[in-house]
Design an enzyme around this catalytic site. Structure first.
Site, PDB file in Angstrom:
ATOM      1  N   SER A   1     -20.966 -27.666   1.809  1.00 24.95           N
ATOM      2  CA  SER A   1     -21.095 -26.283   1.362  1.00 24.95           C
ATOM      3  C   SER A   1     -20.587 -26.100  -0.053  1.00 24.95           C
ATOM      4  CB  SER A   1     -20.306 -25.349   2.271  1.00 24.95           C
ATOM      5  OG  SER A   1     -21.148 -24.775   3.222  1.00 24.95           O
TER       6      SER A   1
ATOM      7  N   ASP B   1     -23.183 -15.452  -0.822  1.00 26.49           N
ATOM      8  CA  ASP B   1     -22.270 -16.540  -0.480  1.00 26.49           C
ATOM      9  C   ASP B   1     -22.029 -17.464  -1.668  1.00 26.49           C
ATOM     10  OD1 ASP B   1     -20.555 -18.095   0.934  1.00 26.49           O
ATOM     11  OD2 ASP B   1     -22.018 -18.890   2.349  1.00 26.49           O
TER      12      ASP B   1
ATOM     13  N   HIS C   1     -17.750 -18.746   1.316  1.00 24.31           N
ATOM     14  CA  HIS C   1     -17.079 -19.051   2.583  1.00 24.31           C
ATOM     15  C   HIS C   1     -16.172 -20.275   2.490  1.00 24.31           C
ATOM     16  CE1 HIS C   1     -20.588 -21.826   3.363  1.00 24.31           C
ATOM     17  NE2 HIS C   1     -19.644 -22.538   3.953  1.00 24.31           N
TER      18      HIS C   1
END
Length: 506
Positions: free
Chosen positions: A236, A162, A132
């Site tokens: 992230s 992911d 993402h």
């Protein structure tokens, strides 16, 4: 720029699941040596110094189209100015078209930058981050601790876990870190996160593993490590280290009402991510095992209906006609309790086990059928091939049955009619649902009121096909006369996805 999505909280409040770009103590005398070693270190400085140069910032650029309108006042019809504006536009040969006052301009592209984290696993230039972080990016730049910026090529990415694999071309070997075994991590073990929170650059935070195998409903293979090490927007794709400097997780999400850390962060375990990363590096895509069944969880009511004794396993709610399970003899209503020598405790265990099994491998699948264990041998297909088949089939059905009867019948707190062309059109039921009893009304006081809806089709009752409303009524009556208290219904929605529902016969 941060990303966030909302998930329902346990009670009445709503918490944001932000994708983060981001009983008494034992006496001291009896503590084992390893317990003493597990105490908080005096400092994390040595560990931070050891690994920080391998942690990078990720800058992803995306192009976003914008539509703009001119600032013409919006005047209603019949105003004193209506004729004046009409005449003005007639002279220009247009009325509210592109370029005209009040009209819409052609789309304009603008660049949007997002910042995340990543880490180097190969000194030759292989970098790992979250999918993402770089999704839909037209340009990805990797920024190192020393300020060096390198354009990155996306070797492969996977939305289900992911994770994304990038490659840069450095002039000299990079500092790299290795993956550790996340399965060895215990609740209470120390961990350290390094990343780029809020775009501030390399930041180190520490905490413990606060839980394992967390399901946050972000994908089919959720089994996150939960940690209280501060993870925020921008973290992230960054690494979660054990005390040996090994990456045991990829920081992915936080649970927070504000987007900032409240001590609940989630990292994809290395045991889940590494096999996917290896496939992306080798093939540029994933190659997961595929069984070809649709499953649902087994609750106490279903377990009782099937004579399982206790709730366990994964209940097969449907078998793909073109999948490996059908020729192997697996059936709707079977409960998979063991797959390739691994116990299936609940339904969400099965997709993870199957996906991690090599394509083409022949495995033993143990199911509960009619109260007995049955073993079937299945040669796994490839999940991605199955998804392509399903996508092609969704483009349109082929055969359609049209039972003639449509009288409304009632049973089990439901009103239903035999599936026919009229009902198929009314509820937009796909042709893949060939026969059954269509639910047309639901008694509010029925215990199944929150499990079915109008337009659902009952296709089986106690694992026997339902050809129409009459057949359903007849079978339900026979079961009730035999002393049965409930029936196990196989219910299809309008799209053809099926699930089991236990309905009382009273």
């Amino acid at each position: 720029m941060g990303f966030a999505m909302k998930v329902p909280a346990v009670r009445s409040s709503v918490l944001a699941l932000a994708l983060v770009l981001g009983a008494g103590a034992a006496p001291l005398a009896v503590l084992a040596p390893q317990a003493a070693a597990a105490r908080a270190p005096e400092s994390f400085a040595d560990l931070a110094e050891q690994v920080s140069d391998a942690v990078v910032n990720i800058s992803a650029t995306q192009k976003i189209e914008e539509r703009r309108t001119h600032g013409l006042p919006q005047l209603g019809p019949g105003t004193p100015f209506d004729d004046l504006f009409e005449e003005f536009f007639k002279r220009r040969g247009q009325r509210g078209g592109p370029g005209a006052p009040g009209g819409e301009e052609p789309p304009r592209a603008r660049k949007s930058n997002s910042l995340g984290s990543g880490f180097v696993i190969d000194a030759a230039g292989i970098v790992i981050t979250n999918n993402h972080v770089i999704a839909d990016a037209t340009e990805v730049t990797v920024i190192f601790n020393d300020g060096q910026k390198l354009k990155a090529e996306v070797l492969g990415k996977d939305a289900k876990v992911d994770v994304a694999v990038l490659r840069v071309k450095p002039e000299k070997p990079l500092k790299a870190v290795k993956f550790g075994d996340s399965d060895k991590m215990r609740v209470g073990d120390w961990v350290m996160a390094v990343g780029n929170p809020f775009g501030l650059g390399g930041t180190v935070t520490a905490g413990i593993v606060s839980a394992r195998n967390r399901n946050i409903d972000s994908g089919p293979y959720d089994n996150y490590i939960q940690t209280d090490a501060s993870i925020n927007k921008g973290n992230s794709g960054g690494p979660l280290f054990n005390m040996a400097g090994e990456v045991i997780g990829i920081n992915t999400a936080i649970l927070s009402p504000s987007g900032g850390s409240i001590g609940i962060g989630f990292a994809s375990p290395s045991a889940t991510a590494v096999p996917v990363i290896n496939q992306l590096r080798e093939f540029g895509e994933t190659r997961r095992g595929w069984l070809g069944v649709r499953i649902q969880n087994v609750d106490d009511a279903i377990a009782e209906s099937l004579g399982l004794g206790k709730a366990r396993g994964a209940l097969i709610a449907g078998v793909d006609d073109r999948g490996p399970a059908k020729p192997a003899g697996l059936k709707t209503g079977d409960v998979i309790v063991r797959f390739d020598s691994k116990d299936v405790k609940e339904s969400r265990d099965l997709p993870k086990i199957v996906a991690a099994t090599p394509v083409g491998k022949a495995v033993d699948v143990v199911v509960m059928r009619d109260g007995k264990e049955v073993t079937k041998s299945v040669t796994l297909g490839r999940l991605e091939d199955g998804e392509k088949i399903a996508a092609n089939e969704r483009n349109g059905g082929k055969d359609a049955d049209a039972p003639a009867k449509s009288a409304v019948q009632k049973s089990m707190g439901l009103s239903f009619s035999t599936l026919n062309d009229s009902l198929r059109q009314k509820y937009q039921i796909k042709d893949s649902v060939k026969a059954g009893a269509v639910v047309t009304e639901i008694d509010r006081d029925s215990s199944v009121a929150d499990k079915v809806q109008a337009g659902d089709v009952i296709v089986e009752i106690n694992q026997e096909p339902v050809t129409g409303a009459d057949a359903l009524i007849s079978k339900a009556k026979a079961m009730k006369d035999a002393g049965k208290k409930s029936a196990l219904l196989l219910v299809a929605n309008a799209q053809g996805d099926v699930r089991f529902v236990v309905a009382p016969l009273n």
